[in-house]
Scaffold this motif. Sequence first.
Motif, PDB file in Angstrom:
ATOM      1  N   ARG A 117     -65.736   4.508 103.002  1.00  0.00           N
ATOM      2  CA  ARG A 117     -67.084   4.662 103.555  1.00  0.00           C
ATOM      3  C   ARG A 117     -67.916   5.524 102.611  1.00  0.00           C
ATOM      4  O   ARG A 117     -68.194   6.688 102.914  1.00  0.00           O
ATOM      5  CB  ARG A 117     -67.019   5.293 104.948  1.00  0.00           C
ATOM      6  CG  ARG A 117     -66.411   4.401 105.998  1.00  0.00           C
ATOM      7  CD  ARG A 117     -66.307   5.071 107.357  1.00  0.00           C
ATOM      8  NE  ARG A 117     -65.329   6.150 107.418  1.00  0.00           N
ATOM      9  CZ  ARG A 117     -64.009   5.993 107.502  1.00  0.00           C
ATOM     10  NH1 ARG A 117     -63.499   4.785 107.525  1.00  0.00           N
ATOM     11  NH2 ARG A 117     -63.194   7.030 107.551  1.00  0.00           N
ATOM     12  N   LEU A 118     -68.297   4.963 101.498  1.00  0.00           N
ATOM     13  CA  LEU A 118     -69.064   5.711 100.506  1.00  0.00           C
ATOM     14  C   LEU A 118     -70.479   5.961 101.021  1.00  0.00           C
ATOM     15  O   LEU A 118     -71.135   5.048 101.522  1.00  0.00           O
ATOM     16  CB  LEU A 118     -69.097   4.955  99.182  1.00  0.00           C
ATOM     17  CG  LEU A 118     -67.745   4.753  98.507  1.00  0.00           C
ATOM     18  CD1 LEU A 118     -67.878   3.837  97.298  1.00  0.00           C
ATOM     19  CD2 LEU A 118     -67.133   6.094  98.109  1.00  0.00           C
ATOM     20  N   ALA A 119     -70.941   7.181 100.882  1.00  0.00           N
ATOM     21  CA  ALA A 119     -72.259   7.573 101.403  1.00  0.00           C
ATOM     22  C   ALA A 119     -73.343   7.395 100.340  1.00  0.00           C
ATOM     23  O   ALA A 119     -74.151   8.289 100.100  1.00  0.00           O
ATOM     24  CB  ALA A 119     -72.203   9.020 101.894  1.00  0.00           C
ATOM     25  N   PHE A 120     -73.352   6.245  99.710  1.00  0.00           N
ATOM     26  CA  PHE A 120     -74.353   5.925  98.697  1.00  0.00           C
ATOM     27  C   PHE A 120     -75.095   4.669  99.141  1.00  0.00           C
ATOM     28  O   PHE A 120     -74.522   3.807  99.809  1.00  0.00           O
ATOM     29  CB  PHE A 120     -73.697   5.639  97.337  1.00  0.00           C
ATOM     30  CG  PHE A 120     -72.884   6.777  96.791  1.00  0.00           C
ATOM     31  CD1 PHE A 120     -73.494   7.943  96.359  1.00  0.00           C
ATOM     32  CD2 PHE A 120     -71.509   6.670  96.696  1.00  0.00           C
ATOM     33  CE1 PHE A 120     -72.743   8.990  95.846  1.00  0.00           C
ATOM     34  CE2 PHE A 120     -70.746   7.712  96.182  1.00  0.00           C
ATOM     35  CZ  PHE A 120     -71.368   8.870  95.761  1.00  0.00           C
ATOM     36  N   PRO A 121     -76.351   4.533  98.725  1.00  0.00           N
ATOM     37  CA  PRO A 121     -77.064   3.280  99.012  1.00  0.00           C
ATOM     38  C   PRO A 121     -76.455   2.117  98.223  1.00  0.00           C
ATOM     39  O   PRO A 121     -75.683   2.319  97.290  1.00  0.00           O
ATOM     40  CB  PRO A 121     -78.494   3.555  98.539  1.00  0.00           C
ATOM     41  CG  PRO A 121     -78.551   4.973  98.093  1.00  0.00           C
ATOM     42  CD  PRO A 121     -77.164   5.521  98.045  1.00  0.00           C
ATOM     43  N   ASP A 122     -76.814   0.920  98.592  1.00  0.00           N
ATOM     44  CA  ASP A 122     -76.350  -0.285  97.891  1.00  0.00           C
ATOM     45  C   ASP A 122     -76.876  -0.297  96.455  1.00  0.00           C
ATOM     46  O   ASP A 122     -78.011   0.115  96.189  1.00  0.00           O
ATOM     47  CB  ASP A 122     -76.856  -1.545  98.597  1.00  0.00           C
ATOM     48  CG  ASP A 122     -76.301  -1.705  99.994  1.00  0.00           C
ATOM     49  OD1 ASP A 122     -75.457  -0.893 100.414  1.00  0.00           O
ATOM     50  OD2 ASP A 122     -76.725  -2.652 100.689  1.00  0.00           O
ATOM     51  N   LEU A 160     -56.929  -1.322 104.085  1.00  0.00           N
ATOM     52  CA  LEU A 160     -57.458  -0.145 103.398  1.00  0.00           C
ATOM     53  C   LEU A 160     -58.071  -0.532 102.056  1.00  0.00           C
ATOM     54  O   LEU A 160     -59.220  -0.190 101.749  1.00  0.00           O
ATOM     55  CB  LEU A 160     -56.346   0.887 103.198  1.00  0.00           C
ATOM     56  CG  LEU A 160     -56.653   2.062 102.271  1.00  0.00           C
ATOM     57  CD1 LEU A 160     -57.712   2.967 102.871  1.00  0.00           C
ATOM     58  CD2 LEU A 160     -55.393   2.839 101.955  1.00  0.00           C
ATOM     59  N   LEU A 161     -57.315  -1.269 101.245  1.00  0.00           N
ATOM     60  CA  LEU A 161     -57.817  -1.656  99.926  1.00  0.00           C
ATOM     61  C   LEU A 161     -59.021  -2.581 100.031  1.00  0.00           C
ATOM     62  O   LEU A 161     -59.960  -2.474  99.233  1.00  0.00           O
ATOM     63  CB  LEU A 161     -56.710  -2.311  99.110  1.00  0.00           C
ATOM     64  CG  LEU A 161     -55.617  -1.354  98.649  1.00  0.00           C
ATOM     65  CD1 LEU A 161     -54.573  -2.095  97.846  1.00  0.00           C
ATOM     66  CD2 LEU A 161     -56.178  -0.214  97.851  1.00  0.00           C
ATOM     67  N   HIS A 162     -59.020  -3.458 101.013  1.00  0.00           N
ATOM     68  CA  HIS A 162     -60.159  -4.352 101.205  1.00  0.00           C
ATOM     69  C   HIS A 162     -61.416  -3.536 101.525  1.00  0.00           C
ATOM     70  O   HIS A 162     -62.493  -3.803 100.974  1.00  0.00           O
ATOM     71  CB  HIS A 162     -59.851  -5.362 102.309  1.00  0.00           C
ATOM     72  CG  HIS A 162     -60.942  -6.336 102.561  1.00  0.00           C
ATOM     73  ND1 HIS A 162     -61.423  -7.195 101.593  1.00  0.00           N
ATOM     74  CD2 HIS A 162     -61.676  -6.589 103.680  1.00  0.00           C
ATOM     75  CE1 HIS A 162     -62.396  -7.931 102.099  1.00  0.00           C
ATOM     76  NE2 HIS A 162     -62.568  -7.574 103.365  1.00  0.00           N
ATOM     77  N   GLN A 163     -61.285  -2.539 102.385  1.00  0.00           N
ATOM     78  CA  GLN A 163     -62.430  -1.677 102.709  1.00  0.00           C
ATOM     79  C   GLN A 163     -62.945  -0.965 101.455  1.00  0.00           C
ATOM     80  O   GLN A 163     -64.154  -0.900 101.218  1.00  0.00           O
ATOM     81  CB  GLN A 163     -62.044  -0.633 103.758  1.00  0.00           C
ATOM     82  CG  GLN A 163     -61.805  -1.196 105.127  1.00  0.00           C
ATOM     83  CD  GLN A 163     -61.200  -0.150 106.073  1.00  0.00           C
ATOM     84  OE1 GLN A 163     -60.397   0.679 105.668  1.00  0.00           O
ATOM     85  NE2 GLN A 163     -61.602  -0.224 107.329  1.00  0.00           N
ATOM     86  N   VAL A 164     -62.031  -0.434 100.661  1.00  0.00           N
ATOM     87  CA  VAL A 164     -62.413   0.280  99.444  1.00  0.00           C
ATOM     88  C   VAL A 164     -63.103  -0.663  98.469  1.00  0.00           C
ATOM     89  O   VAL A 164     -64.164  -0.346  97.915  1.00  0.00           O
ATOM     90  CB  VAL A 164     -61.185   0.949  98.791  1.00  0.00           C
ATOM     91  CG1 VAL A 164     -61.514   1.488  97.406  1.00  0.00           C
ATOM     92  CG2 VAL A 164     -60.637   2.054  99.688  1.00  0.00           C
ATOM     93  N   LEU A 165     -62.527  -1.841  98.249  1.00  0.00           N
ATOM     94  CA  LEU A 165     -63.103  -2.781  97.281  1.00  0.00           C
ATOM     95  C   LEU A 165     -64.449  -3.323  97.748  1.00  0.00           C
ATOM     96  O   LEU A 165     -65.351  -3.543  96.922  1.00  0.00           O
ATOM     97  CB  LEU A 165     -62.112  -3.899  96.984  1.00  0.00           C
ATOM     98  CG  LEU A 165     -60.826  -3.423  96.285  1.00  0.00           C
ATOM     99  CD1 LEU A 165     -59.823  -4.555  96.164  1.00  0.00           C
ATOM    100  CD2 LEU A 165     -61.125  -2.801  94.928  1.00  0.00           C
ATOM    101  N   LEU A 166     -64.623  -3.520  99.050  1.00  0.00           N
ATOM    102  CA  LEU A 166     -65.944  -3.904  99.570  1.00  0.00           C
ATOM    103  C   LEU A 166     -66.972  -2.817  99.281  1.00  0.00           C
ATOM    104  O   LEU A 166     -68.121  -3.109  98.913  1.00  0.00           O
ATOM    105  CB  LEU A 166     -65.874  -4.169 101.075  1.00  0.00           C
ATOM    106  CG  LEU A 166     -65.313  -5.511 101.515  1.00  0.00           C
ATOM    107  CD1 LEU A 166     -65.140  -5.550 103.032  1.00  0.00           C
ATOM    108  CD2 LEU A 166     -66.205  -6.659 101.054  1.00  0.00           C
ATOM    109  N   GLU A 167     -66.575  -1.576  99.454  1.00  0.00           N
ATOM    110  CA  GLU A 167     -67.482  -0.454  99.182  1.00  0.00           C
ATOM    111  C   GLU A 167     -67.822  -0.369  97.695  1.00  0.00           C
ATOM    112  O   GLU A 167     -68.981  -0.148  97.327  1.00  0.00           O
ATOM    113  CB  GLU A 167     -66.887   0.868  99.664  1.00  0.00           C
ATOM    114  CG  GLU A 167     -67.013   1.075 101.146  1.00  0.00           C
ATOM    115  CD  GLU A 167     -68.465   1.207 101.575  1.00  0.00           C
ATOM    116  OE1 GLU A 167     -69.042   2.303 101.450  1.00  0.00           O
ATOM    117  OE2 GLU A 167     -69.027   0.192 102.040  1.00  0.00           O
TER     118      GLU A 167
END
Length: 180
Positions: A41-46, A78-85
Motif C-alpha cells: 500500500r504505497l502512499a504515493f500518487p499514480d 502478497l507479491l501480486h499486491q506489491v507488483l500492482l503497487e
Amino acid sequence: MCQAGYSSITNVDYSSVCVESMAERHKDCAQLSWLCMDARRLAFPDGVFDVVLEKGTLDAMLVEETDPWKISENAARLLHQVLLEVSRVLKPGGRFISVTFAQPHFRKRLYARAEYDWSIKHYHYGSNFHYFLYVMTKGEKLSTEDAALERRLVEEAEAPPIYVRFQEADSEDFLNNIGL
C-alpha cells in the motif's frame, strides 16, 4: 546512487528501525528521503516514479516458501499486491528493476502478467554464483514468450486437480517365495 549524481531518491522500508538507521547513516546526502511504508500500500500518487528498484525485497517476502515452483496462496497474493503497487507508481516508460538470486524460470512466472502493463527483460551476472537483474518497462507489452507463460500459468491454475491412484499393496511375499 547519491554519489553518482541522482538528484531525488526515495527509500522505502517496512521497518522503522531500518529507516531511522539508514537516514542517520546517510544524513549528509540531501537527495535521499527515507519513508517507513508497506510495499502493498504505497502512499504515493499514480505514475510518479521513473524507476523503482528492489534488491532482495521480494526474496525476503518469499523466504518461508518451501517450493519455488508453487508458492503458497498467501505469498502469491502478497507479491501480486506489491507488483500492482509498483506498476501503479511507475510513470509510462518507467522501469522496475529487480535484483535477485532467483532464476528466470522461478521469477518470470511472478512478473509475467499483462495487468502489470510492462515488458520483462532479464540479465545475469557472476561466473560461479549468478545473480539476476530483471528490468520491467511500464507501458510495453509482454513478449510473445512471456504472454504464453502467463496463459499457461492461468490454465494450470484453472485446471482441475489431477489425482494419482497408487496400486494396491501386494499381498504376496515375493522375496520369500523366490526359491534360491
